[in-house]
Write a protein that holds these residues in place. Sequence first.
Motif, PDB file in Angstrom:
ATOM      1  N   SER A  13       0.825  -1.219   0.000  1.00  0.00           N
ATOM      2  CA  SER A  13       0.000   0.000   0.000  1.00  0.00           C
ATOM      3  C   SER A  13       0.855   1.263   0.000  1.00  0.00           C
ATOM      4  N   THR A  14       2.022   1.228   0.609  1.00  0.00           N
ATOM      5  CA  THR A  14       2.908   2.401   0.618  1.00  0.00           C
ATOM      6  C   THR A  14       3.470   2.644  -0.769  1.00  0.00           C
ATOM      7  N   ASP A  15       3.892   1.582  -1.465  1.00  0.00           N
ATOM      8  CA  ASP A  15       4.382   1.734  -2.837  1.00  0.00           C
ATOM      9  C   ASP A  15       3.286   2.313  -3.724  1.00  0.00           C
ATOM     10  N   ILE A  37       2.517  10.789   2.594  1.00  0.00           N
ATOM     11  CA  ILE A  37       2.229   9.363   2.737  1.00  0.00           C
ATOM     12  C   ILE A  37       2.717   8.806   4.077  1.00  0.00           C
ATOM     13  N   SER A  38       3.082   9.711   4.976  1.00  0.00           N
ATOM     14  CA  SER A  38       3.470   9.354   6.350  1.00  0.00           C
ATOM     15  C   SER A  38       4.687   8.430   6.414  1.00  0.00           C
ATOM     16  N   LEU A  39       5.742   8.823   5.724  1.00  0.00           N
ATOM     17  CA  LEU A  39       7.021   8.115   5.775  1.00  0.00           C
ATOM     18  C   LEU A  39       8.124   9.106   6.113  1.00  0.00           C
ATOM     19  N   CYS A  44      11.156   7.128   2.178  1.00  0.00           N
ATOM     20  CA  CYS A  44      10.406   7.451   0.963  1.00  0.00           C
ATOM     21  C   CYS A  44      11.345   7.472  -0.242  1.00  0.00           C
ATOM     22  N   ARG A  47      12.401   3.908  -1.174  1.00  0.00           N
ATOM     23  CA  ARG A  47      11.333   3.189  -1.881  1.00  0.00           C
ATOM     24  C   ARG A  47      11.157   3.718  -3.312  1.00  0.00           C
TER      25      ARG A  47
END
Length: 171
Positions: A13-15, A37-39, A44, A47
């Motif tokens: 979901s983060t990707d 995105i809360s990273l 971030c 990724r």
Amino acid sequence: MKGYRMPDIHLDSTDRAILTRLQRDGRIANVDLAEQISLSPSSCLRRTKALEAQGVIAGYRAELDRDRLGLGLTVFVELKAARHSREVSRQVEAELTAIPAVVACHLVSGDADFFVEAVVPSLAVYEEVLLDHILAIEGVTSVRSSFALRTVLSRGPLPLDASLSKGTRSS
């Protein structure tokens, strides 16, 4: 089938959140993307670089306004080839993709063999493209052109969330 393999990319979901946001704004600063995105910025960036290295992010580019650049006529061209062979297909593809007005080209099934999108400033210029380039391609036996009256959506982001696989669109 020779050469076919299932993609071995797993997106969590983060990707998907990173990709969705980058599709809307490819120039967003990493720190702003990370915050949205809360990273952490380092996570971030790591990724995003991994998605680039895997080829999921194929590149970044500017979207240009066709009308403001004087390229207000969009033409969809259906082509039929004389013979269905890999050699003929490659030749037609090479010649089509060498035409500057061609912005998209697809090998398709159905009544046509190729579906091409071309962008030109006027009908007179399209006539030149058609007569001097497209119809000059050896192996092309039939051409049918359709003109866009108005563009409703031309650059939508790829649907990456689960709800879209069920046929719904979210904003």
